[in-house]
Design a protein around this motif. Structure first.
Motif, PDB file in Angstrom:
ATOM      1  N   HIS A  90      31.281  39.691  47.117  1.00 43.24           N
ATOM      2  CA  HIS A  90      30.355  38.819  46.453  1.00 43.24           C
ATOM      3  C   HIS A  90      30.877  37.519  45.626  1.00 43.24           C
ATOM      4  CE1 HIS A  90      27.093  41.509  47.515  1.00 43.24           C
ATOM      5  NE2 HIS A  90      28.081  42.776  47.072  1.00 43.24           N
ATOM      6  N   THR A  91      32.113  37.200  45.919  1.00 42.33           N
ATOM      7  CA  THR A  91      32.746  36.159  45.369  1.00 42.33           C
ATOM      8  C   THR A  91      32.780  34.864  46.390  1.00 42.33           C
ATOM      9  OG1 THR A  91      34.015  37.324  44.071  1.00 42.33           O
ATOM     10  CG2 THR A  91      34.653  35.338  44.144  1.00 42.33           C
ATOM     11  N   PRO A  92      32.265  33.689  46.180  1.00 38.68           N
ATOM     12  CA  PRO A  92      31.384  33.333  45.016  1.00 38.68           C
ATOM     13  C   PRO A  92      30.129  33.699  45.306  1.00 38.68           C
ATOM     14  CG  PRO A  92      31.530  31.479  46.609  1.00 38.68           C
ATOM     15  CD  PRO A  92      32.418  32.584  47.155  1.00 38.68           C
ATOM     16  N   GLY A  93      29.299  33.775  44.176  1.00 40.74           N
ATOM     17  CA  GLY A  93      27.914  34.218  44.316  1.00 40.74           C
ATOM     18  C   GLY A  93      27.818  34.958  42.961  1.00 40.74           C
ATOM     19  N   VAL A  94      28.124  36.195  43.044  1.00 33.38           N
ATOM     20  CA  VAL A  94      28.015  37.219  41.703  1.00 33.38           C
ATOM     21  C   VAL A  94      29.242  36.788  41.061  1.00 33.38           C
ATOM     22  CG1 VAL A  94      27.919  39.476  40.911  1.00 33.38           C
ATOM     23  CG2 VAL A  94      26.727  38.839  43.011  1.00 33.38           C
ATOM     24  N   TYR A  95      30.332  37.024  41.473  1.00 28.27           N
ATOM     25  CA  TYR A  95      31.523  36.740  40.695  1.00 28.27           C
ATOM     26  C   TYR A  95      31.999  35.367  41.029  1.00 28.27           C
ATOM     27  CZ  TYR A  95      31.134  42.022  40.587  1.00 28.27           C
ATOM     28  OH  TYR A  95      30.666  43.048  40.527  1.00 28.27           O
ATOM     29  N   GLN A  96      32.884  34.823  40.194  1.00 28.10           N
ATOM     30  CA  GLN A  96      33.583  33.451  40.792  1.00 28.10           C
ATOM     31  C   GLN A  96      34.809  33.303  40.183  1.00 28.10           C
ATOM     32  OE1 GLN A  96      31.953  30.571  37.419  1.00 28.10           O
ATOM     33  NE2 GLN A  96      30.321  32.417  37.891  1.00 28.10           N
ATOM     34  N   GLU A  97      35.754  32.327  40.817  1.00 24.27           N
ATOM     35  CA  GLU A  97      36.959  31.979  40.289  1.00 24.27           C
ATOM     36  C   GLU A  97      37.048  31.167  39.161  1.00 24.27           C
ATOM     37  OE1 GLU A  97      39.540  31.058  43.924  1.00 24.27           O
ATOM     38  OE2 GLU A  97      40.945  30.341  42.565  1.00 24.27           O
ATOM     39  N   SER A  98      38.056  31.634  38.494  1.00 30.82           N
ATOM     40  CA  SER A  98      38.269  31.051  37.128  1.00 30.82           C
ATOM     41  C   SER A  98      39.828  30.960  36.562  1.00 30.82           C
ATOM     42  CB  SER A  98      37.347  31.554  35.992  1.00 30.82           C
ATOM     43  OG  SER A  98      37.564  30.917  34.825  1.00 30.82           O
TER      44      SER A  98
ATOM     45  N   GLY B  23      42.213  30.982  38.247  1.00 26.78           N
ATOM     46  CA  GLY B  23      42.962  31.882  39.253  1.00 26.78           C
ATOM     47  C   GLY B  23      42.874  33.435  39.260  1.00 26.78           C
ATOM     48  N   ALA B  24      41.774  33.614  38.550  1.00 22.37           N
ATOM     49  CA  ALA B  24      41.187  35.183  38.437  1.00 22.37           C
ATOM     50  C   ALA B  24      39.845  35.160  38.698  1.00 22.37           C
ATOM     51  CB  ALA B  24      41.391  35.718  37.188  1.00 22.37           C
ATOM     52  N   ILE B  25      39.354  36.281  39.365  1.00 23.37           N
ATOM     53  CA  ILE B  25      37.952  36.399  39.631  1.00 23.37           C
ATOM     54  C   ILE B  25      37.182  36.952  38.709  1.00 23.37           C
ATOM     55  CG2 ILE B  25      36.199  37.223  41.451  1.00 23.37           C
ATOM     56  CD1 ILE B  25      38.186  35.811  42.890  1.00 23.37           C
ATOM     57  N   VAL B  26      36.045  36.321  38.054  1.00 25.08           N
ATOM     58  CA  VAL B  26      35.483  36.791  36.769  1.00 25.08           C
ATOM     59  C   VAL B  26      34.039  37.017  37.049  1.00 25.08           C
ATOM     60  CG1 VAL B  26      37.073  35.454  35.192  1.00 25.08           C
ATOM     61  CG2 VAL B  26      34.824  34.516  35.945  1.00 25.08           C
ATOM     62  N   PHE B  27      33.500  37.725  36.186  1.00 25.22           N
ATOM     63  CA  PHE B  27      31.831  37.745  36.173  1.00 25.22           C
ATOM     64  C   PHE B  27      31.332  37.017  34.861  1.00 25.22           C
ATOM     65  CE2 PHE B  27      27.793  39.554  34.731  1.00 25.22           C
ATOM     66  CZ  PHE B  27      27.080  39.254  35.931  1.00 25.22           C
ATOM     67  N   ASP B  28      30.456  35.894  35.159  1.00 23.57           N
ATOM     68  CA  ASP B  28      30.121  35.059  34.059  1.00 23.57           C
ATOM     69  C   ASP B  28      29.083  35.808  33.288  1.00 23.57           C
ATOM     70  OD1 ASP B  28      29.435  33.303  32.228  1.00 23.57           O
ATOM     71  OD2 ASP B  28      28.511  31.905  33.577  1.00 23.57           O
ATOM     72  N   GLY B  29      29.398  36.863  32.325  1.00 26.55           N
ATOM     73  CA  GLY B  29      28.193  37.547  31.701  1.00 26.55           C
ATOM     74  C   GLY B  29      27.525  36.821  30.505  1.00 26.55           C
ATOM     75  N   GLU B  30      28.317  35.654  30.048  1.00 24.94           N
ATOM     76  CA  GLU B  30      27.547  34.744  29.237  1.00 24.94           C
ATOM     77  C   GLU B  30      26.029  34.449  29.540  1.00 24.94           C
ATOM     78  OE1 GLU B  30      30.520  31.818  27.870  1.00 24.94           O
ATOM     79  OE2 GLU B  30      31.801  33.832  27.699  1.00 24.94           O
ATOM     80  N   LYS B  31      25.822  34.231  30.947  1.00 26.19           N
ATOM     81  CA  LYS B  31      24.427  33.922  31.195  1.00 26.19           C
ATOM     82  C   LYS B  31      23.562  35.059  30.970  1.00 26.19           C
ATOM     83  CE  LYS B  31      25.622  32.875  35.685  1.00 26.19           C
ATOM     84  NZ  LYS B  31      25.612  32.674  37.185  1.00 26.19           N
ATOM     85  N   HIS B  32      23.963  36.280  30.660  1.00 26.45           N
ATOM     86  CA  HIS B  32      23.234  37.397  30.423  1.00 26.45           C
ATOM     87  C   HIS B  32      23.343  37.898  29.096  1.00 26.45           C
ATOM     88  CE1 HIS B  32      22.589  37.671  34.775  1.00 26.45           C
ATOM     89  NE2 HIS B  32      23.899  37.578  34.837  1.00 26.45           N
ATOM     90  N   GLY B  33      23.765  36.879  28.247  1.00 25.12           N
ATOM     91  CA  GLY B  33      24.041  37.397  26.779  1.00 25.12           C
ATOM     92  C   GLY B  33      25.334  38.291  26.615  1.00 25.12           C
ATOM     93  N   LEU B  34      26.261  38.439  27.484  1.00 26.58           N
ATOM     94  CA  LEU B  34      27.246  39.404  27.559  1.00 26.58           C
ATOM     95  C   LEU B  34      28.812  38.500  27.422  1.00 26.58           C
ATOM     96  CD1 LEU B  34      25.977  41.988  30.124  1.00 26.58           C
ATOM     97  CD2 LEU B  34      25.985  42.196  27.616  1.00 26.58           C
ATOM     98  N   HIS B  35      29.788  39.314  27.466  1.00 28.35           N
ATOM     99  CA  HIS B  35      30.853  38.726  27.673  1.00 28.35           C
ATOM    100  C   HIS B  35      31.350  38.466  29.174  1.00 28.35           C
ATOM    101  CE1 HIS B  35      31.695  41.037  23.717  1.00 28.35           C
ATOM    102  NE2 HIS B  35      31.693  39.892  23.507  1.00 28.35           N
ATOM    103  N   THR B  36      32.206  37.308  29.390  1.00 26.40           N
ATOM    104  CA  THR B  36      32.749  37.025  30.591  1.00 26.40           C
ATOM    105  C   THR B  36      33.833  37.870  30.664  1.00 26.40           C
ATOM    106  OG1 THR B  36      32.000  34.821  30.882  1.00 26.40           O
ATOM    107  CG2 THR B  36      33.854  35.131  32.039  1.00 26.40           C
ATOM    108  N   ARG B  37      34.182  38.814  31.791  1.00 21.85           N
ATOM    109  CA  ARG B  37      35.484  39.315  31.980  1.00 21.85           C
ATOM    110  C   ARG B  37      36.020  39.284  33.292  1.00 21.85           C
ATOM    111  NH1 ARG B  37      35.511  43.105  27.791  1.00 21.85           N
ATOM    112  NH2 ARG B  37      37.207  43.891  28.881  1.00 21.85           N
ATOM    113  N   VAL B  38      37.510  39.755  33.400  1.00 22.21           N
ATOM    114  CA  VAL B  38      37.984  39.467  34.543  1.00 22.21           C
ATOM    115  C   VAL B  38      37.833  40.902  35.230  1.00 22.21           C
ATOM    116  CG1 VAL B  38      40.536  39.298  35.430  1.00 22.21           C
ATOM    117  CG2 VAL B  38      39.675  37.835  33.429  1.00 22.21           C
ATOM    118  N   PHE B  39      37.793  40.541  36.662  1.00 18.45           N
ATOM    119  CA  PHE B  39      37.394  41.766  37.708  1.00 18.45           C
ATOM    120  C   PHE B  39      38.701  41.909  38.493  1.00 18.45           C
ATOM    121  CE2 PHE B  39      33.344  43.566  37.253  1.00 18.45           C
ATOM    122  CZ  PHE B  39      32.842  42.991  36.154  1.00 18.45           C
TER     123      PHE B  39
END
Length: 554
Positions: A276-284, A286-302
């Motif tokens: 699900h990268t890119p799409g749900v998760y994205q590179e940032s 050099g890491a793959i993260v989920f951009d939680g800020e879009k949902h009012g949450l934190h962005t975290r490294v997966f």
RNA sequence: GCGCCCGUAGCUCAGUGGAUUAGAGUGUCUGGCUUCGAACCAGAAGGUCGCAGGUUCAAAUCCUGCCGGGCGUACCA
């Protein structure tokens, strides 16, 4: 009985006032009646009459309609309606069972979650006890419950521990592990973890080696390496941990059907995140993260920049694996509340590609077990409260009062002390007082049960059905009749402490009855025997629901 | 800074819209074993429900602000 009455009241409300309201009967103080409703107060505004006037109207009609079950309907205070059951209705209610409202559902309960290579601390004991109780609650409600466990057999903490183990052994010499006796293994690994953790933070050279070791551990799994010297050390210590966990769980009576090691969830987690990268998760960076800020949450490294899965990806893998294994209707995960925000991010990311998994998941969190007096504990500093410390302290208290230690009592005391508190807040553990054997405690309930069983053993006469209840008898019947409602509430809220509060009140009610009324030799002996029997059975079933044994004698 | 959680008797906690008097346990003080198990029972004392507003017939409980504490806030778990 309760539901039946609620429907009857709702019908009368509709008949007299044309209003559709859901009636919820509550249990008032005993002096007011057996059930109560504030519906008249709610209706006052809509109907334009005084609450008492409405209540009086309802009372007249209810007395007619419910003559079979209710002996008295009274209006009290600002407009409460109080219902008093007939003795026969109350006795019937006493024999009701909690509803099986989870029948046919598959429920996965995950809790305890200790990491191999580390010691079990008080928090693991707590979550094991609470998790067992919740699993039991669902099971008695008809659910098909699967108790599972999850833990990190790979990850940075393993690298840290392994680094320190190599220091201790003087190199990659697996044969030297044989010198460590079984009882000392867990503690030995924990000391290694503390040492490794300090080195990681203070020594750049050690940090680099630990990161390298962490990678090698993943390779043992990928390449199925059981033979290289370091791999032998790793697998041996991992096995030590699992054996140590099982000894502990056997001791406290927890039984897990499956243990998910992170090494198993990591590959599927990695694959799912990558898919699900890119799409749900994205590179940032050099890491793959989920951009939680879009949902009012934190962005975290997966997936970190070295390509290794963090806890986030492993948790994604865990949920996928549970789904493959069970196709659950409900998944309950019980952990400390320090990861509540973290878990929201993980579930939110899964919701993007498999929403039903997120919807069926519940994350139940609890506080930490703290030492009284504000002493801070830290696994990094090595001054944590161990699970065995808690049990040992309770054992000492038990020994002091009875001269010898009874494991059923000790476990009863500890489990009840943990369970009687609402899940969520911190648990203050005072070695001297917290694990009590008196008052509102597990042993009080066990003792109350044993005392009732002792009465039943002393006679051969046959119990007969109760009728024309005397005051103390009625109080006890009334209390027993609350059991199904309490259990249903505990299931709905996933809060076992409701059962504790109730069982304590039940035992108190019995003890008061016992203080003033004889059973054996009394002219009501046979009727009272059936009451004592039902009481003892209820207390026993309730205690067992909590994972606490109800000894016949103690 | 922002987000989440918590604040009820000396201590540990229930109660999370309703009942003259906010409940338990523990601790302190007092009474109760020739009678089914006293790890029990009965009683006394102990509370501005963190503070201030608001909503409501009714607030410990709902809303807002503040104070105090805990946790989280990108490659730990």
């Amino acid at each position: 009985m309760k539901q039946e009455l609620e429907q009857a009241v709702a019908a009368v409300v509709k008949e007299l006032f044309g209003a559709d309201v859901a009636i919820e009967l509550t249990r008032p103080e005993e002096r007011f009646g057996d059930y109560a409703t504030n519906v008249a107060l709610q209706l006052a505004g809509k109907v334009g009459k005084s609450p008492r006037e409405i209540a009086e109207g309802l009372a007249v009609k209810l007395r007619e309609n419910l003559v079979a079950q209710v002996s008295d309907v009274s209006v009290a205070g600002p407009g409460f309606l109080n219902l008093k059951l007939t003795d026969s209705a109350l006795v019937a209610a006493m024999h009701a069972e909690p509803s099986k409202n989870h029948a046919g559902q598959v429920i996965v309960a995950e809790y305890s979650d200790p990491n191999p290579f580390k010691v079990l601390h008080a928090g693991h004991l707590y979550t094991s006890v609470v998790g067992d109780a919740i699993a039991n609650l669902f099971e008695q409600a008809g659910g098909e419950v699967h108790r599972v466990n999850f833990g990190g057999d790979v990850g940075l903490h393993v690298g840290k521990t392994l680094w320190a183990i190599l220091e201790k052994l003087g190199g990659e010499y697996p044969e030297k592990l044989g010198e460590i006796p079984m009882e000392a293994q867990a503690e030995w690994m924990t000391q290694a973890y503390v040492h490794g953790n300090n080195a990681y933070e203070e020594d750049e050279d050690a940090k680099a080696k630990i990161i390298e070791l962490n990678k090698r551990v993943y390779q043992f799994h990928e390449q199925d390496d059981h033979d290289s010297p370091l791999a032998q050390i790793y697998w041996t210590c991992r096995q030590w941990s699992y054996e140590y966990f099982n000894r502990f769980y056997d001791h406290i009576g927890s039984h897990f059907e499956k243990f998910y090691p992170e090494s198993e969830t990591a590959p599927i987690g990695l694959a799912t995140v990558r898919e699900h990268t890119p799409g749900v998760y994205q590179e940032s960076d050099g890491a793959i993260v989920f951009d939680g800020e879009k949902h009012g949450l934190h962005t975290r490294v997966f997936i970190n920049s070295q390509g290794l899965p963090t806890y986030e990806a492993k948790d994604v893998g865990l949920i996928m694996k549970k789904w493959q294994d069970y196709h659950f209707d409900k998944s309950v995960v019980i952990t400390g509340n320090d990861i509540v925000e973290y878990m929201k991010v993980v579930l939110k990311s899964i919701e993007q590609f498999q929403p039903e998994l997120a919807q069926r998941s519940t994350h139940l969190t609890h506080g930490i077990v703290k030492l009284a007096g504000g002493v801070k504990m830290s696994s990094r500093l090595g001054n944590i409260l161990r699970a065995t410390d808690v049990l040992d302290a309770a054992g000492e208290a038990n020994k002091a009062i009875r001269g010898q230690e009874d494991m059923r009592t000790v476990l009863g005391a500890v489990k009840y002390a943990f369970l009687k508190q609402r899940i969520g807040g911190d648990i203050i553990y005072d070695p001297k007082e917290s694990v009590s054997l008196e008052g509102n405690s597990g042993p009080y309930l066990q003792y109350a049960h044993a005392r009732a069983r002792s009465i039943l053993r002393k006679t051969d006469s046959q119990p007969t059905e109760l009728n024309e209840l005397q005051e103390d008898e009625r109080s006890l019947v009334r209390k027993i009749s609350e059991y199904p409602e309490v259990v249903e509430k505990a299931v709905d809220e996933m809060m076992p402490h409701h059962v504790c509060t109730y069982l304590y009140e039940l035992a108190q009610t019995f003890n008061r009855f016992y203080e003033h009324n004889r059973v054996i030799g009394d002219q009501r002996e046979q009727a009272r025997l059936s009451l004592v029997q039902k009481y003892a059975d209820t207390l026993q079933v309730g205690l067992e629901l909590l994972g606490i044994s109800a000894p016949e004698q103690m």
